[in-house]
Design an enzyme around this catalytic site. Sequence first.
Site, PDB file in Angstrom:
ATOM      1  N   ASN A 131     -15.889  -3.388   4.717  1.00  7.82           N
ATOM      2  CA  ASN A 131     -17.505  -2.770   5.417  1.00  7.82           C
ATOM      3  C   ASN A 131     -17.385  -3.109   6.601  1.00  7.82           C
ATOM      4  O   ASN A 131     -18.620  -4.401   6.201  1.00  7.82           O
ATOM      5  CB  ASN A 131     -18.384  -2.910   3.968  1.00  7.82           C
ATOM      6  CG  ASN A 131     -19.132  -1.735   4.242  1.00  7.82           C
ATOM      7  OD1 ASN A 131     -18.934  -1.043   5.300  1.00  7.82           O
ATOM      8  ND2 ASN A 131     -20.353  -1.225   3.240  1.00  7.82           N
ATOM      9  N   ASN A 136     -22.647   4.307   6.768  1.00 11.03           N
ATOM     10  CA  ASN A 136     -21.195   5.080   6.624  1.00 11.03           C
ATOM     11  C   ASN A 136     -21.303   5.187   4.945  1.00 11.03           C
ATOM     12  O   ASN A 136     -20.797   5.638   4.818  1.00 11.03           O
ATOM     13  CB  ASN A 136     -20.580   5.410   7.560  1.00 11.03           C
ATOM     14  CG  ASN A 136     -19.764   4.588   7.791  1.00 11.03           C
ATOM     15  OD1 ASN A 136     -19.940   3.177   6.893  1.00 11.03           O
ATOM     16  ND2 ASN A 136     -19.130   4.711   8.696  1.00 11.03           N
ATOM     17  N   ASP A 137     -21.809   4.773   4.195  1.00 12.36           N
ATOM     18  CA  ASP A 137     -21.156   4.125   3.298  1.00 12.36           C
ATOM     19  C   ASP A 137     -21.186   5.039   2.098  1.00 12.36           C
ATOM     20  O   ASP A 137     -20.197   5.254   1.247  1.00 12.36           O
ATOM     21  CB  ASP A 137     -22.341   2.466   2.687  1.00 12.36           C
ATOM     22  CG  ASP A 137     -21.694   1.714   3.077  1.00 12.36           C
ATOM     23  OD1 ASP A 137     -20.673   1.347   3.844  1.00 12.36           O
ATOM     24  OD2 ASP A 137     -22.662   0.502   2.634  1.00 12.36           O
ATOM     25  N   GLY A 156     -17.431   1.501   0.178  1.00  9.79           N
ATOM     26  CA  GLY A 156     -17.719   1.059   1.285  1.00  9.79           C
ATOM     27  C   GLY A 156     -17.407   0.621   3.035  1.00  9.79           C
ATOM     28  O   GLY A 156     -17.296   0.669   3.480  1.00  9.79           O
ATOM     29  N   ASP A 158     -13.995   0.645   5.017  1.00  8.81           N
ATOM     30  CA  ASP A 158     -14.544   1.856   6.303  1.00  8.81           C
ATOM     31  C   ASP A 158     -13.103   1.242   7.532  1.00  8.81           C
ATOM     32  O   ASP A 158     -12.428   0.139   7.948  1.00  8.81           O
ATOM     33  CB  ASP A 158     -15.399   2.218   6.659  1.00  8.81           C
ATOM     34  CG  ASP A 158     -16.271   1.014   7.561  1.00  8.81           C
ATOM     35  OD1 ASP A 158     -15.705  -0.502   7.974  1.00  8.81           O
ATOM     36  OD2 ASP A 158     -17.990   0.824   6.959  1.00  8.81           O
ATOM     37  N   ASP A 323       3.819  10.716   1.017  1.00 12.00           N
ATOM     38  CA  ASP A 323       2.858  10.776  -0.170  1.00 12.00           C
ATOM     39  C   ASP A 323       3.663  11.668  -0.949  1.00 12.00           C
ATOM     40  O   ASP A 323       3.956  12.419  -0.809  1.00 12.00           O
ATOM     41  CB  ASP A 323       1.358  10.783  -0.528  1.00 12.00           C
ATOM     42  CG  ASP A 323       1.220  10.359  -1.773  1.00 12.00           C
ATOM     43  OD1 ASP A 323       1.410   9.699  -2.333  1.00 12.00           O
ATOM     44  OD2 ASP A 323       1.065  11.749  -2.965  1.00 12.00           O
ATOM     45  N   GLU A 352       7.976   9.173   0.434  1.00 15.83           N
ATOM     46  CA  GLU A 352       8.149   8.351  -1.411  1.00 15.83           C
ATOM     47  C   GLU A 352       8.516   9.230  -2.437  1.00 15.83           C
ATOM     48  O   GLU A 352       8.121   9.546  -2.711  1.00 15.83           O
ATOM     49  CB  GLU A 352       6.242   8.458  -1.581  1.00 15.83           C
ATOM     50  CG  GLU A 352       6.438   7.721  -3.752  1.00 15.83           C
ATOM     51  CD  GLU A 352       4.995   7.930  -4.026  1.00 15.83           C
ATOM     52  OE1 GLU A 352       4.547   7.191  -5.016  1.00 15.83           O
ATOM     53  OE2 GLU A 352       4.894   9.269  -3.948  1.00 15.83           O
TER      54      GLU A 352
END
Length: 611
Positions: A131, A136-137, A156, A158, A323, A352
């Site tokens: 974090n 910006n949490d 949190g 980032d 993905d 994937e």
Amino acid sequence: MKKIILLFIFTTTSMFAQIERIEPPFWYAGMHNPELQIMFYGKNIAQYQISVSNSIKITDIKKTENPNYLFVTINTKNVPATNCVFTFKNNNKVSFTHNYSLKQRRENSAQRKSFDASDMMYLIMPDRFSNGKNNNDSNNQTHEKFNRDLPGGRHGGDIEGIINHLEYLQGLGVTTLWNTPLCEDNEVAYSYHTYAQSDVYKIDPRYGINEDYARLAAELHKRKMKLVMDYVTNHWGKEHWMMKDLPTRDWIHQFENFTQTNHKRTTLHDINASKIDTKICMDGWFAPTMPDLNQSNPLMLNYLIQNAVWWIEYADLDGFRVDTFNYSDPEGIAKWTKAITDEYPNFNIVGEVWMQNQAQMAYWQKDSKIAAIQNYNSHLPSVMDFTLLSALGSVFNEDHESWDKGMAKIYDNFSNDFLYPNINNLLIFAENHDTQRLNHVYNNDIRKYKMAIAILATVRGIPQLYYGSEIGMAGNKDNGDADIRQDFPGGWEGDTNNAFSKEGRTQMQNEYFDFTSKLFNWRKNKSVIHTGKMTHYIPEDNTYVYFRYDSKESVMVLFNNSNETKAINTNRFAENILNYKTSKDVITGKEIDVANKITLEPKSVLILELK
């Protein structure tokens, strides 16, 4: 990096708020494909006549059953970086205008170098790594709030937290960084993984802003490291803004009742598969919160292609991991992949393709002779080696060898390498964000960890490490995904254990870290490992030996997977060691005689540079 400023200019009045979104928000001059499809979104936007300045040609205008969308294609061939103006008229009167930018590309952008077998890729779940900014949490009242006490909540982590620890990654031997998706995900719960994206042109505010992502790439490049984006072509999140007002009904796959994919991707190449099974596999939703995108819709496919290219140019990316690659429409996803590699001939994309059969995985790699039987080519440069993952997830708990147990599993995996068109371009790994954690499987027995990591560091392909593995982090997937996605110790203020520094790590964490960093930093400059040939020998008594070699040097790798000390007679390996008498242990630096017998401790590995 220069700041990007996008100007919006509106004239006339009553309809000035007509445009709510333009995507791509800007573009780049001098692209290989000069055709640019711009999506304009706003209430009843389709009623307007549209023109553009600077002698730019509009080659197509598509209206759909939804009058709030207008898809305008322009030809940018030979158009320099410039601002142009789109004019919207109603009854031959100007209603409003919009200024659109074609920006200058970076020098030699099309020929950018990507990740390859010389790299070690490190996978981070950004919410769980560090974090860097507390402000910006949480985002706003409609979004999932910061709650580190909730295992599946937002914790949190980032982009700033990642940037703060690039020196740690560099010391570990990392050359390429792969983060799970960073674009906005506004699901009301469990949004931390960010695979249910709600805006694919915007970094989630809880991670930072778009400029932060571009800065991450720039900081990596300063260190001669690379950035890979986790791209999702198969689905978005149900909170994506388009889901509230679809451009076309077939923008996503829809059923009378919710229909989940059957996950049986073999149906896509199974000549005996039923049509309904194939359709449900390809068109069914991955999860109730993840609408399935329809890549057979040309407008949707162009949208995905351009979004991917936009991020490459904007953030200066070095590759993609895609993905759920083979959940998408096979023809559509092949066009997507080819469009990107046409723009960037050296750009690597790993998909994937989670299969447990090597022929089925090889089917999806570019120029596969297996897929050619069905006249198919995915154009996908790289696939993930899930059969090796499966072997690594059990083999070192098997103390006794049998026909298909113990080191025979590893040997058998490599014996099928002939199936792949490009064996050096496989992504190899022992765990990721969807699997059991390696150190849980092996009960934090560092001997077994070392053997698994030695495989990744010395065989063909591109090794990928999952964050925290290198300090002994564990987790049991049976307890839920959050348990295999725990916070990295030291990434939050107040953490009592700071594993980012030697002084802050425990003795056990340092033992894991020191071995891992030693091995992968050694690997960085070993072309014999990156592109050399391999000869391996049938395992005996749960020991396994292979060589990596080229015209310049040779490396011998020996495993003892039993609980007893083993003396391995080297006469058997004469074809590989005939011209060598001694060697250097890569980890300890000790000289070891290879002329007669080599003694291996129980559950151990030796990596020897032959002299």
